[in-house]
Design a protein around this motif. Structure first.
Motif, PDB file in Angstrom:
ATOM      1  N   ALA A   1      34.627  68.221  57.715  1.00 24.75           N
ATOM      2  CA  ALA A   1      36.239  67.258  57.519  1.00 24.75           C
ATOM      3  C   ALA A   1      36.004  66.324  58.544  1.00 24.75           C
ATOM      4  N   GLY A   2      35.440  66.530  60.292  1.00 25.04           N
ATOM      5  CA  GLY A   2      36.030  65.694  60.542  1.00 25.04           C
ATOM      6  C   GLY A   2      35.236  66.089  61.732  1.00 25.04           C
ATOM      7  N   ALA A   3      33.643  66.593  62.252  1.00 21.04           N
ATOM      8  CA  ALA A   3      32.718  66.312  63.380  1.00 21.04           C
ATOM      9  C   ALA A   3      32.390  65.709  64.188  1.00 21.04           C
TER      10      ALA A   3
ATOM     11  N   ARG B   1      48.193  57.192  77.356  1.00 17.59           N
ATOM     12  CA  ARG B   1      47.909  57.011  78.837  1.00 17.59           C
ATOM     13  C   ARG B   1      48.258  58.599  79.269  1.00 17.59           C
ATOM     14  N   THR B   2      48.243  59.773  78.128  1.00 15.56           N
ATOM     15  CA  THR B   2      48.115  60.953  78.492  1.00 15.56           C
ATOM     16  C   THR B   2      46.955  61.199  77.595  1.00 15.56           C
ATOM     17  N   ALA B   3      45.923  61.885  78.520  1.00 19.44           N
ATOM     18  CA  ALA B   3      44.666  62.464  78.271  1.00 19.44           C
ATOM     19  C   ALA B   3      44.644  63.944  77.442  1.00 19.44           C
ATOM     20  N   THR B   4      44.077  63.707  75.875  1.00 16.15           N
ATOM     21  CA  THR B   4      43.659  64.140  75.246  1.00 16.15           C
ATOM     22  C   THR B   4      42.665  65.381  75.779  1.00 16.15           C
ATOM     23  N   PRO B   5      42.566  66.555  75.494  1.00 11.84           N
ATOM     24  CA  PRO B   5      40.990  67.443  75.347  1.00 11.84           C
ATOM     25  C   PRO B   5      40.180  67.008  74.464  1.00 11.84           C
ATOM     26  N   PRO B   6      38.404  66.878  74.631  1.00 16.19           N
ATOM     27  CA  PRO B   6      37.557  67.263  73.837  1.00 16.19           C
ATOM     28  C   PRO B   6      38.344  68.129  72.251  1.00 16.19           C
ATOM     29  N   LEU B   7      37.699  67.467  70.999  1.00 16.83           N
ATOM     30  CA  LEU B   7      37.751  67.901  69.853  1.00 16.83           C
ATOM     31  C   LEU B   7      37.375  69.009  69.464  1.00 16.83           C
ATOM     32  N   LEU B   8      37.321  69.961  69.354  1.00 17.36           N
ATOM     33  CA  LEU B   8      36.920  71.336  69.054  1.00 17.36           C
ATOM     34  C   LEU B   8      37.255  71.631  67.139  1.00 17.36           C
TER      35      LEU B   8
ATOM     36  N   THR C   1      24.556  60.886  67.550  1.00 17.39           N
ATOM     37  CA  THR C   1      25.523  61.057  67.100  1.00 17.39           C
ATOM     38  C   THR C   1      25.972  63.493  67.173  1.00 17.39           C
ATOM     39  N   ALA C   2      26.638  63.491  67.213  1.00 20.32           N
ATOM     40  CA  ALA C   2      26.784  65.330  67.518  1.00 20.32           C
ATOM     41  C   ALA C   2      27.357  65.448  66.941  1.00 20.32           C
ATOM     42  N   LEU C   3      28.046  66.657  66.547  1.00 15.05           N
ATOM     43  CA  LEU C   3      29.182  67.738  66.024  1.00 15.05           C
ATOM     44  C   LEU C   3      30.326  68.409  66.576  1.00 15.05           C
ATOM     45  N   SER C   4      29.424  68.473  68.015  1.00  8.00           N
ATOM     46  CA  SER C   4      30.306  68.814  69.122  1.00  8.00           C
ATOM     47  C   SER C   4      30.258  68.012  70.197  1.00  8.00           C
ATOM     48  N   PRO C   5      31.394  68.645  71.239  1.00  9.37           N
ATOM     49  CA  PRO C   5      31.575  67.962  72.198  1.00  9.37           C
ATOM     50  C   PRO C   5      30.253  68.387  73.585  1.00  9.37           C
TER      51      PRO C   5
END
Length: 368
Positions: A254-256, A240-247, A218-222
């Motif tokens: 709240a969401g990392a 189908r359309t890829a999304t980038p890793p969450l920053l 488990t981690a809090l960053s890409p």
């Protein structure tokens, strides 16, 4: 990050499962794996994983509409979005049990110790239970976020801006009187806890929750390329359309959280069976009701979970989403069931994912 959970709706069939289960060969395990296979088929996403522990038996089933990735789906690390909030709630519970902070402490006392609080300060409990009166997000986040709304809307908004916005915010109603889901409030809570302990958020959560529960995936960053678990790739609503890793910027609390299905399941298993855990007191406290809302007070909240009643007793759960992934965590003591589910697609209209996971948690297969 989206709403805390979505209203369950009927699921529709989709992809086939591609991985096996762990556990014995009893009929209960067969029923469990069959139910998880059906859940995987019901979710129309490139990658889907359902992981369940029921009466000591574990099963993980995977599939999806995309070809199986080089790294097995159950070993990928997935973004959880708002399903990170139970981790923040458990950390708060631990700090409360240790006396490091008080439930009624004003957050401002830690974020601006020299400033005199107003007549109705926002407490730590207000922030974690979404009763602070704060909006979902700070108003000044939107101008910079709109261009990246479907990719990384939080990336440009660092911790200092969250704190500054919190200290300048005027709640829309008196704290503690109304419920309104707020990523802003939980993000501010994280910064208040970091200030109260003098510890950066990542270290605070790692040392206070992840390490004691043995959550090493488990981690809090890409993930950095070639370092540790491989991160799953999310997709927009078209699948189908890829999304980038969450920053996540300053909204870590709240969401990392991003984790493998095995670690996610271990987290909810700790809540299901807290006895003997180094966090036993805090885990037990996370089942206590804090507030109720909605018609007939059906929606009950603990410091960490949403709670609904089922024919087998209470079920505790939380869901979350990022720009391209979704997660669902929950457990039901009455059936001794823990569930973690992830999908690499953001559903925005008809959400088969949350509905399927929620239904499985409410009515698990096998003997009740």
């Amino acid at each position: 990050m989206s709403a805390p959970y979505d209203t369950p709706r009927p699921a529709r069939p989709a992809a086939a499962a591609d991985r096996g289960a762990t556990g014995g060969g009893t009929s209960a395990v067969d029923a469990l794996t069959a139910a998880l296979d059906e859940a995987v088929r019901a979710v129309d996403a490139p990658d889907v994983v359902f992981a369940c522990a029921r009466r000591g038996r574990r099963a993980i089933r995977c599939g999806g509409t995309a070809p199986a990735p080089p790294t097995p789906r159950e070993l990928l690390r997935y973004e959880t979005g708002s399903a990170s909030k139970p981790y923040t709630g458990l950390l708060l519970g631990r700090l409360l049990s240790e006396g490091a902070v008080g439930a009624g402490d004003p957050a401002q006392a830690y974020l601006a110790p020299g400033r005199r609080p107003g007549p109705h300060p926002l407490t730590l409990t207000h922030l974690i239970t979404h009763t602070s009166g704060l909006p979902s997000l700070p108003a000044d986040l939107y101008p910079g976020a709109l261009r990246q709304w479907r990719s990384n809307p939080y990336a440009h908004y660092p911790a200092e801006r969250v704190v500054r916005a919190f200290l300048g915010a005027r709640p829309r109603h008196r704290p503690g009187t109304r419920w309104h889901y707020s990523n802003f409030g939980v993000a501010a809570l994280g910064h208040a806890l970091a200030a109260a302990t003098g510890t950066p958020w990542e270290s605070l959560l790692t040392d206070g929750v992840l390490a004691p529960l043995g959550l090493t995936a488990t981690a809090l960053s890409p993930a950095a390329p070639g370092a540790g678990p491989v991160d799953a790739t999310g997709h927009r609503a078209d699948g189908r359309t890829a999304t980038p890793p969450l920053l996540i910027g300053g909204f870590q609390a709240a969401g990392a959280v991003r984790a493998t299905p095995g670690d996610l399941l271990a987290f909810v298993e700790a809540h299901l069976r807290p006895a003997g855990s180094p966090l036993e007191d805090a885990l037990l406290a996370m089942r206590r009701d804090v507030l109720a809302r909605g018609r007939g007070h059906r929606d009950v909240h603990t410091l960490t979970w949403f709670r609904h009643e089922s024919e087998h007793g209470p079920v505790y759960f939380h869901a979350g989403a990022t720009s391209g992934q979704q997660a669902f965590l929950g457990f039901a003591p009455g059936t001794d069931t823990a569930l973690a589910a992830v999908a690499t697609r953001r559903f925005r209209l008809r959400d088969t994912f949350v509905a399927t996971a929620y239904a499985l948690l409410q009515a698990p297969p096998g003997d009740a």
